[in-house]
Design an enzyme around this catalytic site. Sequence first.
Site: not given
Length: 399
Positions: A208, A148, A210
């Site tokens: 991104h 990541d 969420g």
Amino acid sequence: MKILVINCGSSSLKYQLLDMDTQTPIAKGLVERIGLPGAVLTHRPADGEKEIITAEIPNHTVAIQLVLDALVNPEYGVVKSLEEIGSVGHRVVHGGEKFASSVLITDEVMQAIEECIELAPLHNPPNIAGIEACQKLMPGVPQVAVFDTAFHQTMPPHAYLYGLPYEFYEKYKIRKYGFHGTSHKYVSQRAAKLLNRPAEGLKLISCHLGNGSSITAIKDGKSIETSMGFTPLEGLMMGTRSGDLDPAIVSFIQQKENLSSDEVNDFLNKKCGVLGLSGVSSDFRDIEQARDQGNYRAALALDVFSHDVKKYIGSYAAVLNGADAIIFTAGLGENSAEMREAVVDGLQYLGAKLDLEKNKVRGKEADISAPEATCRVLVIPTNEELMIALDTLDIIQKG
């Protein structure tokens, strides 16, 4: 070639088996409650009914054995034998400064991942457990680690260092690492294709958004700045994470609430963000619904969040000296037209403007900009599993 992608959490395991000729999944699934009562595997072949398998699943090795059994099952499996699986790609949360790209897993790589445990004590141990299980159950099958953090290793020192004594960086490796790198990498590559331009010369701001959220400034296909930091707690306010705070607030809360350092860390990670502000939920869909019913705190939480996103986009436009496109991805970014509108409203100085009709898109790739916009606004559903599989394939082919 078929590639199995594995993403292990502490008590869960997500998987996808992808056919790399078509770059599509032929099966996917989820193992839940590993090491707990009521463990279950939900297996979904691409062209069949989902299968729910309950079993005792004490550890990740048993979980992966169940997954492999499901993949070759004569009724609902998708391959005749495990020999059809050419490689396994593993999501690994933290590669520290050791890994700037995905790597073939060797004993040395495993040792380096273990050395990063103190940087990701919740995430790296289950990632390691998944790798070890696959090595045991699939001997001879190449395993690849996809980090990541790797995409952000191109950040320059002036972007990743904090205003702390330099010795703290040397001794403890305290610096900004950034996360969601696989997602930001994938959508930036898709953006270049959608814009029909090479990555070189492109200035992108990838959002991104969420339950966990981060924003990345991408120049020439490389990350040069990102909002998450030493841990995923820094940056935007999120579902349950506070995001940026005055550091003095931490000790203030500790004293007022009589919390240990572990407890205050847990509090900032699990009880803050839009959950804490709204008092409703950590799920943005629930909060949007509550706001529509007149809930003041829900409306406030959404306003704070969109303000946060806008603020980061503005600062990254400054770092990039402009932007060719703003990308929205992940659950909220892909599906909430209202959030995209709230964020882009006021970015006209950047040349960003929405076509409100096109902005109604949910979960599909689209350019949602108005014709006159000079900074494009793109919706690109992320596909971390495909990115992991593509990286894995690349490494296997390079030998």
